[in-house]
Enzyme design. Sequence first.
Site, PDB file in Angstrom:
ATOM      1  CG  ASN A  83      -7.594  -2.475  -6.159  1.00  0.00           C
ATOM      2  OD1 ASN A  83      -6.602  -3.179  -6.010  1.00  0.00           O
ATOM      3  ND2 ASN A  83      -7.999  -1.630  -5.222  1.00  0.00           N
ATOM      4  CG  ASP A 109      -2.056   0.965   1.108  1.00  0.00           C
ATOM      5  OD1 ASP A 109      -2.410   1.333  -0.022  1.00  0.00           O
ATOM      6  OD2 ASP A 109      -2.609   1.364   2.154  1.00  0.00           O
TER       7      ASP A 109
END
Length: 243
Positions: A70, A22
Site C-alpha cells: 500500500n 476492501d
Amino acid sequence: MNNEELKIDSEKLPRHVAIIMDGNGRWASVRGLLRSAGHSAGVKTLKKILTTAVNLKLEALTVYAFSTENWKRPHAEVDFLMHLFSEYIEREKAEMHSNNVQLKFIGRLEEFSAGIQKQMYDAVELMKNNTGVKFNIAANYGGQDEIVRATQNLAKKISAGELQPENITAEIFETELDTKSQPPVDLLIRTGGDYRISNFLLWQSAYAELWFTDTTFPEFTQEEFISALVDFGKRDRKFGAIK
C-alpha cells in the site's frame, strides 16, 4: 446484542475470523467523494464489526488495514491513512479496553513513524492483560513477508546453535509468526467484489473457509457479517480427510 446474533449456535462459530476490508475507494468514487471519505467510512464499519465480535465472544479477529504494497499508493492517500490510523488508535483504545479486547498489531511496524509506533505500543500495553477478543490489526503487513521474517529468525537460531534444522516442525515455525499462540484462521472474509486473498495470512489461512461479497466495506453491515458466520457453521470441514 440483536436477535440475529442470539440465533447463532456458539458451538459452530469460527474461533478466528480474518477480514480483507476492501472497497473503500470504490464506495467513495461512486458517490463522487474523495477516496479518503471511503477510508473514514470504513473505520465506522470496523467499529461495528468489532462490537459484534465482542458480543459473540469470538476468540480472534484479524483485519487487513495496510499492506506492504500500500506504500505504492499516492502520497496524499498514504498520508491520510497514517493520520486516520493514528486517530483511530487514540479514539478507540479506551472503549476497546473497556470491552476487554486484547489489541495487537502485526507486520513490519518499525517502518511507521516514531509517533505511530509509540501509539501502537501504548495501546497494546494498555490491553495486554485483557482476556476477550484478540484483535489483530495487520499494518504494513504481507503474508509472504511474514513467512520470510519467520524463516530468517529460525535461520538465526540455527546459526547460533540453538536449533537443528531437522527439528523444525510446523508448530515451531508458527512460534515465529506474528500471530503466534493464536488459533489458525477458520473464516476469511473479503468485501468489495474481488476473489483473491491478496497476500494476507497465507500460513494461517491454509484451511480457512473463504467468504466473498460484492458489498464494499463501508456498506458491510453487522447483519452481513453474521450471515457469513452462519454460513461458516453450515460448512463441512474435512481438513483433507474423509468423514
